[in-house]
Design a protein around this motif. Structure first.
Motif, PDB file in Angstrom:
ATOM      1  N   HIS A   1       0.872  -1.181   0.000  1.00 18.29           N
ATOM      2  CA  HIS A   1       0.000   0.000   0.000  1.00 18.29           C
ATOM      3  C   HIS A   1       0.906   1.228   0.000  1.00 18.29           C
ATOM      4  O   HIS A   1       1.676   1.434   0.931  1.00 18.29           O
ATOM      5  N   LEU A   2       0.817   2.055  -1.041  1.00 18.99           N
ATOM      6  CA  LEU A   2       1.684   3.223  -1.183  1.00 18.99           C
ATOM      7  C   LEU A   2       0.845   4.467  -1.427  1.00 18.99           C
ATOM      8  O   LEU A   2      -0.004   4.487  -2.316  1.00 18.99           O
ATOM      9  N   GLU A   3       1.089   5.510  -0.629  1.00 21.99           N
ATOM     10  CA  GLU A   3       0.431   6.808  -0.801  1.00 21.99           C
ATOM     11  C   GLU A   3       1.518   7.857  -0.974  1.00 21.99           C
ATOM     12  O   GLU A   3       2.383   8.002  -0.107  1.00 21.99           O
TER      13      GLU A   3
ATOM     14  N   LEU B   1      -4.601  -3.459  -7.504  1.00 18.65           N
ATOM     15  CA  LEU B   1      -6.042  -3.681  -7.658  1.00 18.65           C
ATOM     16  C   LEU B   1      -6.840  -2.399  -7.455  1.00 18.65           C
ATOM     17  O   LEU B   1      -7.939  -2.263  -7.995  1.00 18.65           O
ATOM     18  N   GLU B   2      -6.302  -1.481  -6.648  1.00 22.37           N
ATOM     19  CA  GLU B   2      -6.997  -0.229  -6.353  1.00 22.37           C
ATOM     20  C   GLU B   2      -6.059   0.949  -6.550  1.00 22.37           C
ATOM     21  O   GLU B   2      -4.902   0.900  -6.113  1.00 22.37           O
ATOM     22  N   VAL B   3      -6.558   1.987  -7.193  1.00 25.03           N
ATOM     23  CA  VAL B   3      -5.775   3.200  -7.369  1.00 25.03           C
ATOM     24  C   VAL B   3      -6.646   4.400  -7.014  1.00 25.03           C
ATOM     25  O   VAL B   3      -7.836   4.452  -7.333  1.00 25.03           O
ATOM     26  N   GLU B   4      -6.039   5.348  -6.317  1.00 29.21           N
ATOM     27  CA  GLU B   4      -6.738   6.581  -5.933  1.00 29.21           C
ATOM     28  C   GLU B   4      -5.947   7.768  -6.469  1.00 29.21           C
ATOM     29  O   GLU B   4      -4.753   7.895  -6.215  1.00 29.21           O
TER      30      GLU B   4
ATOM     31  N   LEU C   1      -2.477   1.905  -4.658  1.00 29.28           N
ATOM     32  CA  LEU C   1      -1.683   3.101  -4.939  1.00 29.28           C
ATOM     33  C   LEU C   1      -2.567   4.333  -4.834  1.00 29.28           C
ATOM     34  O   LEU C   1      -3.637   4.398  -5.449  1.00 29.28           O
ATOM     35  N   ALA C   2      -2.124   5.316  -4.041  1.00 29.71           N
ATOM     36  CA  ALA C   2      -2.805   6.608  -3.937  1.00 29.71           C
ATOM     37  C   ALA C   2      -1.818   7.695  -4.338  1.00 29.71           C
ATOM     38  O   ALA C   2      -0.709   7.765  -3.797  1.00 29.71           O
TER      39      ALA C   2
END
Length: 383
Positions: A214-216, A258-261, A241-242
């Motif tokens: 998890h990377l922001e 799977l998820e990007v913000e 990834l955010a």
């Protein structure tokens, strides 16, 4: 009379969330005292200031050191004064069961703190129970602290500047703790992020980044190349990834995300930044397994004047009218567009009525698919 089991008293106290009620329960009797104290001192805020509530908490902990064993979530407002440094060191030494540590430096310089406070903080980061570390607004931070932080699953660095004068030895990288870092937040831009990225990407210890899921990150023109390297280093494990970008970016191939913000700010004219389309469109080629895309649009609710229309900027290339004939983003299930306030005060409810059709116009290929969802994030004004 058959005595009630202690588990029943514990269960009753566990349902109480008001501090004054918990204090009253602590005075009822011996069966109520331990569970009440555990609940009261689970979350502790150690101040740099001199407020009455802060003095009461510090005094209670000083008079009854056993209460520190109940602390799980600790927040420290740092100050460079000797009394505060001593209090912070003592608390960190005693809080052996801590799970969450938040440290607001208030622009405190690491080199100005007492040695015992620095040492206690670094030692605290090695506790197996510690799961989350949030460091904010500290200058001259030692590389030893950054290295120790990689042993914690969730770490956030916000306005953290490493000591540029420090010679970082090869031995420091070689003797670093086994990294457990899974969730990394770099909430800053410019030179501060570059120094941290350089440290984490040191070839002597590539394991710093090899387990991050998890990377922001905050990306600007100054730190883009460094952050792109961090993303590439995490590619084999990254799932979320955010990104908050203020300029053009280049996303590397992230095959397992799977998820990007994507976070973006619109100005007074309600226009998305010129680089937005390019950055957003990279999702299709760089994140082939993406299932959820979240677009967070920040607006300033204090802008004077009547509400204005959002400009028609045409469809995003990846969500044009032919999207359902796609050969990319085959796993996409949801695109979530969130309208959020930029500042603490103000109301943006009236903006939302125009935000929804603006997003639908930008993503016409999602109409009628059930994929597109728009929501308003406008918490009640704080007083």
């Amino acid at each position: 009379m058959v005595p009630f089991p202690q588990e029943l008293f514990d269960a009753i106290i566990d349902e109480i969330h008001d501090k004054e009620t918990l204090k009253a329960c602590a005075l009822v009797g011996s069966s109520f005292l331990p569970p009440s104290q555990r609940k009261l001192f689970r979350k502790v805020r150690l101040p740099g200031g001199l407020g009455r509530r802060s003095r009461d908490t510090s005094a209670a902990l000083a008079e009854s050191p056993h209460l520190v064993s109940y602390v799980r979530d600790l927040t420290i407002l740092m100050a460079s004064t000797v009394p505060n440094s001593v209090a912070m060191a003592g608390m960190l030494r005693l809080a052996q069961n801590i799970e969450s540590l938040v440290v607001f430096g208030r622009a405190v310089n690491w080199n100005h703190l007492k040695h015992e406070a620095c040492s206690a903080l670094i030692d605290c980061l090695s506790r197996p129970s510690l799961r989350l570390l949030y460091l904010s607004s500290m200058q001259g931070v030692s590389a030893a602290l950054i290295s120790a932080a990689t042993a914690i699953p969730v770490v956030s660095f916000v306005h953290i500047r490493m000591d540029v004068r420090e010679e970082i030895s090869e031995q420091l990288h070689a003797s670093a703790p086994a990294p457990r870092l899974r969730h990394l937040i770099l909430g800053d831009s410019g030179p501060a992020v570059r120094l941290i990225c350089d440290f984490l990407l040191h070839p002597r210890n590539p394991a710093y980044t090899q387990q991050i899921e998890h990377l922001e990150i905050h990306i600007d023109q100054c730190n883009a190349s460094y952050v792109e390297r961090i993303m590439a280093a995490c590619a084999a494990t990254l799932k979320y990834l955010a990104v908050y970008a203020t300029d053009l970016i280049q996303l590397p191939l992230l095959p397992f995300v799977l998820e990007v913000e994507i976070k973006v700010f619109v100005g007074d004219n309600r226009r998305l930044p010129a680089f937005f389309s390019h950055n957003f469109s990279q999702i299709a080629s760089s994140l082939p397994l993406a299932e959820t895309i979240t677009l967070v649009v920040f607006v300033d609710p204090l802008r004077p004047g009547p509400e204005i229309e959002w400009p028609d900027e045409g469809p995003l290339p990846i969500f044009g009218p032919s999207f359902m004939d796609r050969t990319q983003l085959l796993h996409l299930r949801q695109v979530h567009c969130i309208l959020r306030r930029q500042s603490t005060f103000g109301d943006i409810s009236t903006v939302f009525d125009r935000f929804v059709p603006a997003m639908e116009s930008t993503m016409p290929g999602l109409r009628g698919t059930g994929i597109l969802r728009c929501t308003l994030d406008n918490p009640q004004q704080l007083h």
